[in-house]
Scaffold this active site. Sequence first.
Site, PDB file in Angstrom:
ATOM      1  N   TYR A  35      11.999   7.925  15.107  1.00  0.00           N
ATOM      2  CA  TYR A  35      11.845   7.954  13.645  1.00  0.00           C
ATOM      3  C   TYR A  35      12.934   8.824  13.005  1.00  0.00           C
ATOM      4  CZ  TYR A  35       9.254   8.497   9.205  1.00  0.00           C
ATOM      5  OH  TYR A  35       8.860   8.502   7.886  1.00  0.00           O
TER       6      TYR A  35
ATOM      7  N   ARG B 220       0.855  -1.205   0.000  1.00  0.00           N
ATOM      8  CA  ARG B 220       0.000   0.000   0.000  1.00  0.00           C
ATOM      9  C   ARG B 220       0.883   1.245   0.000  1.00  0.00           C
ATOM     10  NH1 ARG B 220      -1.179  -0.565   6.323  1.00  0.00           N
ATOM     11  NH2 ARG B 220       0.187   1.113   7.039  1.00  0.00           N
ATOM     12  N   GLY B 221       0.255   2.407  -0.018  1.00  0.00           N
ATOM     13  CA  GLY B 221       0.938   3.686   0.172  1.00  0.00           C
ATOM     14  C   GLY B 221       2.014   3.962  -0.868  1.00  0.00           C
TER      15      GLY B 221
ATOM     16  N   ALA C 191       9.729   0.040   3.234  1.00  0.00           N
ATOM     17  CA  ALA C 191       8.956  -0.285   4.440  1.00  0.00           C
ATOM     18  C   ALA C 191       9.386   0.629   5.581  1.00  0.00           C
ATOM     19  CB  ALA C 191       9.184  -1.743   4.833  1.00  0.00           C
ATOM     20  N   GLY C 192       8.417   1.161   6.290  1.00  0.00           N
ATOM     21  CA  GLY C 192       8.765   2.046   7.398  1.00  0.00           C
ATOM     22  C   GLY C 192       7.575   2.181   8.325  1.00  0.00           C
TER      23      GLY C 192
ATOM     24  N   LEU D 116      10.475  12.039  23.795  1.00  0.00           N
ATOM     25  CA  LEU D 116      11.507  11.139  24.344  1.00  0.00           C
ATOM     26  C   LEU D 116      11.267  10.814  25.816  1.00  0.00           C
ATOM     27  CD1 LEU D 116      14.088   9.568  23.660  1.00  0.00           C
ATOM     28  CD2 LEU D 116      15.397  11.545  24.419  1.00  0.00           C
TER      29      LEU D 116
HETATM   30  N1  LIG Z   1       3.778   9.320   4.093  1.00  0.00           N
HETATM   31  C1  LIG Z   1       4.673  10.253   4.348  1.00  0.00           C
HETATM   32  O1  LIG Z   1       4.363  11.440   4.416  1.00  0.00           O
HETATM   33  C2  LIG Z   1       6.131   9.895   4.508  1.00  0.00           C
HETATM   34  C3  LIG Z   1       7.025  10.937   4.766  1.00  0.00           C
HETATM   35  C4  LIG Z   1       8.372  10.638   4.902  1.00  0.00           C
HETATM   36  C5  LIG Z   1       8.806   9.342   4.786  1.00  0.00           C
HETATM   37  N2  LIG Z   1       7.905   8.343   4.557  1.00  0.00           N
HETATM   38  C6  LIG Z   1       8.439   6.991   4.473  1.00  0.00           C
HETATM   39  O2  LIG Z   1       7.977   6.376   3.273  1.00  0.00           O
HETATM   40  C7  LIG Z   1       7.841   4.972   3.477  1.00  0.00           C
HETATM   41  C8  LIG Z   1       6.439   4.530   3.094  1.00  0.00           C
HETATM   42  O3  LIG Z   1       5.518   5.258   3.870  1.00  0.00           O
HETATM   43  P1  LIG Z   1       3.928   5.150   3.680  1.00  0.00           P
HETATM   44  O4  LIG Z   1       3.372   6.472   4.079  1.00  0.00           O
HETATM   45  O5  LIG Z   1       3.596   4.588   2.360  1.00  0.00           O
HETATM   46  O6  LIG Z   1       3.581   4.103   4.858  1.00  0.00           O
HETATM   47  P2  LIG Z   1       2.397   3.058   4.985  1.00  0.00           P
HETATM   48  O7  LIG Z   1       2.238   2.838   6.455  1.00  0.00           O
HETATM   49  O8  LIG Z   1       1.189   3.466   4.203  1.00  0.00           O
HETATM   50  O9  LIG Z   1       3.012   1.738   4.298  1.00  0.00           O
HETATM   51  C9  LIG Z   1       4.136   1.095   4.840  1.00  0.00           C
HETATM   52  C10 LIG Z   1       4.167  -0.344   4.336  1.00  0.00           C
HETATM   53  O10 LIG Z   1       5.311  -0.979   4.931  1.00  0.00           O
HETATM   54  C11 LIG Z   1       4.925  -2.249   5.399  1.00  0.00           C
HETATM   55  N3  LIG Z   1       5.786  -2.702   6.496  1.00  0.00           N
HETATM   56  C12 LIG Z   1       5.842  -2.196   7.764  1.00  0.00           C
HETATM   57  N4  LIG Z   1       6.691  -2.925   8.506  1.00  0.00           N
HETATM   58  C13 LIG Z   1       7.186  -3.887   7.694  1.00  0.00           C
HETATM   59  C14 LIG Z   1       8.105  -4.955   7.896  1.00  0.00           C
HETATM   60  N5  LIG Z   1       8.659  -5.180   9.103  1.00  0.00           N
HETATM   61  N6  LIG Z   1       8.400  -5.782   6.856  1.00  0.00           N
HETATM   62  C15 LIG Z   1       7.823  -5.589   5.638  1.00  0.00           C
HETATM   63  N7  LIG Z   1       6.938  -4.587   5.399  1.00  0.00           N
HETATM   64  C16 LIG Z   1       6.620  -3.744   6.418  1.00  0.00           C
HETATM   65  C17 LIG Z   1       3.486  -2.057   5.875  1.00  0.00           C
HETATM   66  O11 LIG Z   1       2.785  -3.298   5.998  1.00  0.00           O
HETATM   67  C18 LIG Z   1       2.944  -1.148   4.773  1.00  0.00           C
HETATM   68  O12 LIG Z   1       2.419  -1.892   3.694  1.00  0.00           O
HETATM   69  C19 LIG Z   1       8.203   4.717   4.940  1.00  0.00           C
HETATM   70  O13 LIG Z   1       9.568   4.345   5.033  1.00  0.00           O
HETATM   71  C20 LIG Z   1       7.991   6.071   5.578  1.00  0.00           C
HETATM   72  O14 LIG Z   1       8.761   6.233   6.756  1.00  0.00           O
HETATM   73  C21 LIG Z   1       6.580   8.593   4.423  1.00  0.00           C
END
Ligand SMILES: NC(=O)c1ccc[n+]([C@@H]2O[C@H](COP(=O)([O-])OP(=O)(O)OC[C@H]3O[C@@H](n4cnc5c(N)ncnc54)[C@H](O)[C@@H]3O)[C@@H](O)[C@H]2O)c1
Length: 328
Positions: free
Chosen positions: A233, A100-101, A169-170, A177
């Site tokens: 984070y 997703r995402g 993945a994140g 803190l």
């Molecule tokens: N959305 C934002 O505004 C934003 C901003 C900065 C950075 N990010 C980074 O972009 C990346 C994607 O973010 P997003 O918003 O699409 O997040 P999201 O939560 O929509 O999707 C994250 C996906 O990672 C998967 N995931 C989580 N833990 C996992 C694991 N241990 N093993 C395998 N898969 C795992 C989840 O199941 C999910 O499908 C992340 O690294 C996030 O930190 C996002």
Amino acid sequence: MLVLGAPLDPADHHQAAAQQALEGFTRSLGKEIGRGRTVNLVRLTDASAAESTLRFLLSPKSAYVSGQVIEVGTPQEPEGAPDGDRPLTGRTALVTGAARGIGEAVAETLARDGARVVVLDVPGAEQDARRVADRLGGTALLLDITAADAGARIAEALPDGLDLLVHNAGITRDRRLVNMPAERWIPVLEVNLASVLRTTDALLKAGALRRGGRIVATASIAGLAGNAGQTNYGASKAGIVGLVRSLAPRALAEHGVTVNAVAPGFIETRMTAAVPLFIREAGRRMNSLAQGGLPVDVAETIAWLAHPGSGAVNGQVVRVCGQSLLGA
Ligand SMILES: NC(=O)c1ccc[n+]([C@@H]2O[C@H](COP(=O)([O-])OP(=O)(O)OC[C@H]3O[C@@H](n4cnc5c(N)ncnc54)[C@H](O)[C@@H]3O)[C@@H](O)[C@H]2O)c1
């Protein structure tokens, strides 16, 4: 708009002053220009290596990339002529967290460009991972990326190796803190940073990444500027920047693989939908473009780094944040 410059010369302080001045000029103009327009600076060593970068920055694909300084060096491998519409034809891409995402958009964009995609996500996301993989004609790999043997299991699932490794993945577990228990600290560092280090090392050591390959990791502006409530984070994402800067020259020299990071700002996904309303609205607006970005904005940036013509872009951290007011 695009500003062209050269790398800073440590032996010539007049040249360095002039080139650094271009950075201040670019970032200031980005904040002035408005109306959805972007300004970026490209420092060129070898103009013949810059085509994919200039095409990306001059196209709508970089609509949410502004105020960035990108170095284009000298390519190590001679670049073939990739298929114009499907430049990633014949390449295999593994995207973590792609159910997703942002990850889903990355898988979709790399598949559009011709790559065979492997959609990696946790077993709990099986339904979504299979839906994405089926839609893109790829395969799903259900695996928690924090597993100690994740790298070995990826290598086993891809016996012919892979070309593009996207660490997407994140997770977040926000808390100030003073109120941060280990249960919120450890998983964030594990998913966002330690697993990226482990799988990268394992796959490079196993020779699973083919020459001409690309590693792209996902940082965040929170890792560059810092964000209250996100020491865990922010630390994990800053760690990604350190990894990229240190590994990039060695990975290119030893494996012919580039290593870069994208640092998204406020991107509209389930992660940001969970942010409290007031903070979410502020996050959306506090940038030169006065709006949030979309997953496709990050995906197009990764597709540019993955392009066969982008081999001279190495060790870069490119923010996809509409020139957020947080940090430089
Ligand atoms: N959305 C934002 O505004 C934003 C901003 C900065 C950075 N990010 C980074 O972009 C990346 C994607 O973010 P997003 O918003 O699409 O997040 P999201 O939560 O929509 O999707 C994250 C996906 O990672 C998967 N995931 C989580 N833990 C996992 C694991 N241990 N093993 C395998 N898969 C795992 C989840 O199941 C999910 O499908 C992340 O690294 C996030 O930190 C996002």
